[in-house]
Scaffold this motif. Structure first.
Motif, PDB file in Angstrom:
ATOM      1  N   THR A 199       7.612  -6.076  -8.260  1.00  0.00           N
ATOM      2  CA  THR A 199       7.919  -7.189  -9.158  1.00  0.00           C
ATOM      3  C   THR A 199       6.829  -8.250  -9.087  1.00  0.00           C
ATOM      4  O   THR A 199       5.855  -8.122  -8.341  1.00  0.00           O
ATOM      5  CB  THR A 199       9.274  -7.833  -8.813  1.00  0.00           C
TER       6      THR A 199
ATOM      7  N   PRO B 247       7.662 -15.029 -10.424  1.00  0.00           N
ATOM      8  CA  PRO B 247       7.769 -16.057 -11.465  1.00  0.00           C
ATOM      9  C   PRO B 247       8.161 -17.405 -10.867  1.00  0.00           C
ATOM     10  O   PRO B 247       8.751 -17.479  -9.776  1.00  0.00           O
ATOM     11  CB  PRO B 247       8.878 -15.518 -12.370  1.00  0.00           C
TER      12      PRO B 247
ATOM     13  N   ALA C 190      15.406 -19.251 -13.850  1.00  0.00           N
ATOM     14  CA  ALA C 190      16.118 -18.113 -14.433  1.00  0.00           C
ATOM     15  C   ALA C 190      15.433 -16.799 -14.076  1.00  0.00           C
ATOM     16  O   ALA C 190      16.092 -15.811 -13.730  1.00  0.00           O
ATOM     17  CB  ALA C 190      16.203 -18.271 -15.949  1.00  0.00           C
ATOM     18  N   HIS C 191      14.104 -16.789 -14.140  1.00  0.00           N
ATOM     19  CA  HIS C 191      13.370 -15.577 -13.812  1.00  0.00           C
ATOM     20  C   HIS C 191      13.517 -15.228 -12.336  1.00  0.00           C
ATOM     21  O   HIS C 191      13.663 -14.044 -11.972  1.00  0.00           O
ATOM     22  CB  HIS C 191      11.886 -15.740 -14.152  1.00  0.00           C
ATOM     23  N   ARG C 192      13.491 -16.229 -11.481  1.00  0.00           N
ATOM     24  CA  ARG C 192      13.609 -15.965 -10.047  1.00  0.00           C
ATOM     25  C   ARG C 192      14.989 -15.418  -9.703  1.00  0.00           C
ATOM     26  O   ARG C 192      15.121 -14.509  -8.874  1.00  0.00           O
ATOM     27  CB  ARG C 192      13.314 -17.244  -9.262  1.00  0.00           C
TER      28      ARG C 192
ATOM     29  N   GLU D 106      16.838 -13.716 -11.754  1.00  0.00           N
ATOM     30  CA  GLU D 106      16.867 -12.354 -12.284  1.00  0.00           C
ATOM     31  C   GLU D 106      16.173 -11.389 -11.338  1.00  0.00           C
ATOM     32  O   GLU D 106      16.650 -10.280 -11.098  1.00  0.00           O
ATOM     33  CB  GLU D 106      16.194 -12.340 -13.663  1.00  0.00           C
ATOM     34  N   ARG D 107      15.038 -11.788 -10.761  1.00  0.00           N
ATOM     35  CA  ARG D 107      14.323 -10.917  -9.829  1.00  0.00           C
ATOM     36  C   ARG D 107      15.141 -10.687  -8.559  1.00  0.00           C
ATOM     37  O   ARG D 107      15.148  -9.580  -8.008  1.00  0.00           O
ATOM     38  CB  ARG D 107      12.964 -11.523  -9.454  1.00  0.00           C
TER      39      ARG D 107
ATOM     40  N   ARG E 179      17.624  -8.119  -9.340  1.00  0.00           N
ATOM     41  CA  ARG E 179      16.980  -6.819  -9.416  1.00  0.00           C
ATOM     42  C   ARG E 179      16.837  -6.188  -8.029  1.00  0.00           C
ATOM     43  O   ARG E 179      16.958  -4.968  -7.875  1.00  0.00           O
ATOM     44  CB  ARG E 179      15.586  -6.931 -10.056  1.00  0.00           C
TER      45      ARG E 179
ATOM     46  N   GLY F  49      11.017 -10.703 -20.067  1.00  0.00           N
ATOM     47  CA  GLY F  49      11.477 -12.082 -19.935  1.00  0.00           C
ATOM     48  C   GLY F  49      12.813 -12.169 -19.223  1.00  0.00           C
ATOM     49  O   GLY F  49      13.297 -11.199 -18.629  1.00  0.00           O
ATOM     50  N   ALA F  50      13.459 -13.328 -19.301  1.00  0.00           N
ATOM     51  CA  ALA F  50      14.692 -13.562 -18.557  1.00  0.00           C
ATOM     52  C   ALA F  50      15.938 -13.168 -19.321  1.00  0.00           C
ATOM     53  O   ALA F  50      17.003 -12.982 -18.727  1.00  0.00           O
ATOM     54  CB  ALA F  50      14.790 -15.038 -18.155  1.00  0.00           C
ATOM     55  N   ASN F  51      15.844 -13.045 -20.654  1.00  0.00           N
ATOM     56  CA  ASN F  51      17.013 -12.738 -21.469  1.00  0.00           C
ATOM     57  C   ASN F  51      16.908 -11.316 -22.012  1.00  0.00           C
ATOM     58  O   ASN F  51      16.139 -11.046 -22.938  1.00  0.00           O
ATOM     59  CB  ASN F  51      17.139 -13.735 -22.623  1.00  0.00           C
TER      60      ASN F  51
END
Length: 333
Positions: A249, A252, A256-258, A260-261, A264, A299-301
């Motif tokens: 990965t 970011p 929101a991105h963090r 999401e990661r 994951r 992206g995040a969405n």
């Protein structure tokens, strides 16, 4: 690593399984690129696999592949090119319109969507995924997946299952949190369109789907991949395309991105555990997920349809290397 699907004269063709995980509109788009490069790398058509398992967005792809839609036709459709052959020829299907946009609508009620699920999972805390527990507390979604159902009915005899007997669609019973694999021998017999809509019904986003008196939601609430359902399916090879799994990965800066990661990472650990259950039966598993470039494209969405063509283009490029490294990643990830 196997590089060709050709079978020498006199040798039996290996029984293959494909597992298509969930991941929203963009996860499904990324999966098409990964499917295309899988066909290139291993020399067999995805639709010829003996078992095709689909969860959430992956259930749509599984149903289409089972209906005879080729990966190239999927690529054309998602790239907004005319599809002139096969079941999708001339069919107008917009995944963004079909899912109602990139944000959920207001819930029907502010209270929990499934008090029965809450009661069932609280009695089994520690033995069910956190996503299963959370699903009961989410308010009931209101968006409909009827257009997705219409798509499946358009390529499959209405009210029936797939012509491909190995299409398995994963959903979750909204009352007890148990995973249901429609299409697998011994599972409830339901129309394919209903099973796919149930598998895609994200809690809190889409309305649950009622089939024969039982209520179902997205199978991803139990597992984003459900690789383990093929552990005893009599397969010789398993290929996993998992939009929510990443073995590498980025870093970011956005919150929101963090988040999401971080999620994951948990999904990837679960997928590796599931793949090891299959490997324990002596069946090799090759698994790919979005890499750093794909994650930037997505992206995040995961429901942001404006990024579909960018995600597809990126996946077609990055999935070449992803499949080349799939064996080692799955063992050491």
């Amino acid at each position: 690593m196997t590089t060709s699907g050709a079978v020498p004269s006199g040798e039996k063709r290996p029984r293959r399984g494909i597992v298509l995980g969930g991941g929203g509109v963009l996860g499904g788009t990324w999966a098409i690129g990964a499917l295309a490069r899988m066909e290139d790398a291993f020399g067999f058509r995805a639709g010829d696999a003996d078992v095709i398992v689909g969860t959430s967005a992956g259930s749509v792809l599984a149903a289409l592949l089972g209906a005879g839609v080729t990966v190239e036709q999927l690529r054309q459709h998602y790239n907004e090119e005319p599809v002139t052959e096969g079941p999708l020829a001339g069919y107008d299907f917009d995944p963004v319109r079909a899912t109602g946009g990139h944000r959920p609508s207001m819930p029907r009620l502010l209270g929990p969507g499934s008090p029965r699920l809450i009661g069932s999972t609280l009695r089994r805390l520690g033995h069910v995924p956190a996503t299963t527990v959370l699903s009961g507390f989410m308010p009931e979604g209101t968006r409909t997946l009827e257009r997705v159902g219409h798509l499946i009915d358009a390529v499959t005899p209405m009210g029936q299952w797939s012509h491909h007997s190995g299409v398995w669609i994963v959903a979750m019973d909204y009352a007890d949190g148990k995973r249901v694999v429609f299409g697998r021998p011994g599972s409830p017999v339901v129309p394919l369109a209903d099973a796919v809509m149930a598998s895609c019904s994200i809690p809190g986003w889409f309305a649950p789907v009622v089939i024969s008196g039982h209520t179902y939601v997205d199978g991803g609430a139990v597992s984003a991949t459900s690789i383990d359902v093929v552990a005893h399916a009599g397969l010789d090879e398993v290929y996993v395309i998992a939009p929510m799994v990443s073995f590498a990965t980025d870093r970011p800066t956005g919150v929101a991105h963090r988040l999401e990661r971080r999620w994951r990472e948990e999904v990837t650990k679960a997928a590796i555990r599931e793949s090891e259950m299959v490997r324990a039966t002596g069946v090799p598993v090759r698994m790919v997920g979005p890499g750093p470039e794909d994650l930037v494209a997505i992206g995040a969405n995961l429901m942001d349809g404006t990024r579909i063509r960018f995600v597809l283009e990126t996946s077609l490029r990055t999935s070449v290397a992803a499949w080349r490294d799939a064996d080692g990643i799955a063992r050491t990830g």
